[in-house]
Design an enzyme around this catalytic site. Sequence first.
Site, PDB file in Angstrom:
ATOM      1  CB  CYS A 183     -13.270   5.849   9.867  1.00 37.87           C
ATOM      2  SG  CYS A 183     -13.852   5.687  11.090  1.00 37.87           S
TER       3      CYS A 183
ATOM      4  NE  ARG B 205     -16.609  12.464  12.547  1.00 30.45           N
ATOM      5  CZ  ARG B 205     -17.096  12.079  13.925  1.00 30.45           C
ATOM      6  NH1 ARG B 205     -17.617  13.724  14.472  1.00 30.45           N
ATOM      7  NH2 ARG B 205     -16.815  10.960  14.357  1.00 30.45           N
TER       8      ARG B 205
END
Length: 295
Positions: A221, A174
């Site tokens: 998320c 990420r």
Amino acid sequence: MTALPATASRTGARVERLPLARYTTLGVGGEAEVWFVSNGAQLAEAVEAPYRILGGGSNLVVADEGVPERVIRLTGPLAEADLTPDPALSSGETVVTGWVGGGVPLPGLIRKLQKLGLSNLEGTVGIPAQVGGAVWMNAGTRYGEMFDGLHTLEIVTPGGTRQVTPDDLAWGYRQSGIPRGHIVSRVRLRLRRSAPEEVLAKMDFADQARKGQPKMKTPGCAFKNPGGVSAGKLIDEAGLKGARVGGAMIAPEHANFIVNLGGASSADVHALLALIRERVGAPLELEYELWPEQG
């Protein structure tokens, strides 16, 4: 505040003061001066003053008062994709495409690649982002991420434009290693030839894992998985599924998602994020990007 009429910059970029809520998947956020840029000259002008880059608006929580910086949106040629194999860079089963603009919507790109029988990025299926933003944060799922399919990146800053490869960047889970404020204006993709039905099967498999995710307005998320442990599981074990502040709620379907029930404010979302951090014992690193950043 009433939005002002659109104007044009000296290079022809459209400039308009608009509520950012309309450009985010969460549907919250106040006003900012939005620059719609379609070429290198307009982009170079747009970064002459403090700026932020706004892609698909996922993974983002914008303050109710908006942001003071100009906000850049990539349009026109910077939102188009040339998927023609470059003969100088492609060989055998490996295909390197022409330039893909940072403003290209990722879901549509993945569908086009599937029809062409080009593999490597099907693991990103279902991510509601634009290519530039997805690359900047190395968006992905457990089945793949953006850096699985990158060959060259074009990055723009006030200091100029440069091209880099993934090997030049300290990318990982990420994160791309691209500093904040650097704009991914275009990329070339590195893909593998495959049968369209095989690519579709991989997409369907990856998409099955997303079936339990909420369908309401959400940034995605909220927290990264700490040390390989599911953040959603930790939040669920803290008894927070369904917790609500104002118009924002921790999704009953998946505890690592915050959803907008209608009329939510940025303040509501921040209150839920604070509640999660207070109730979950393990330290949690935010996956959302906050505008403006929190101290």
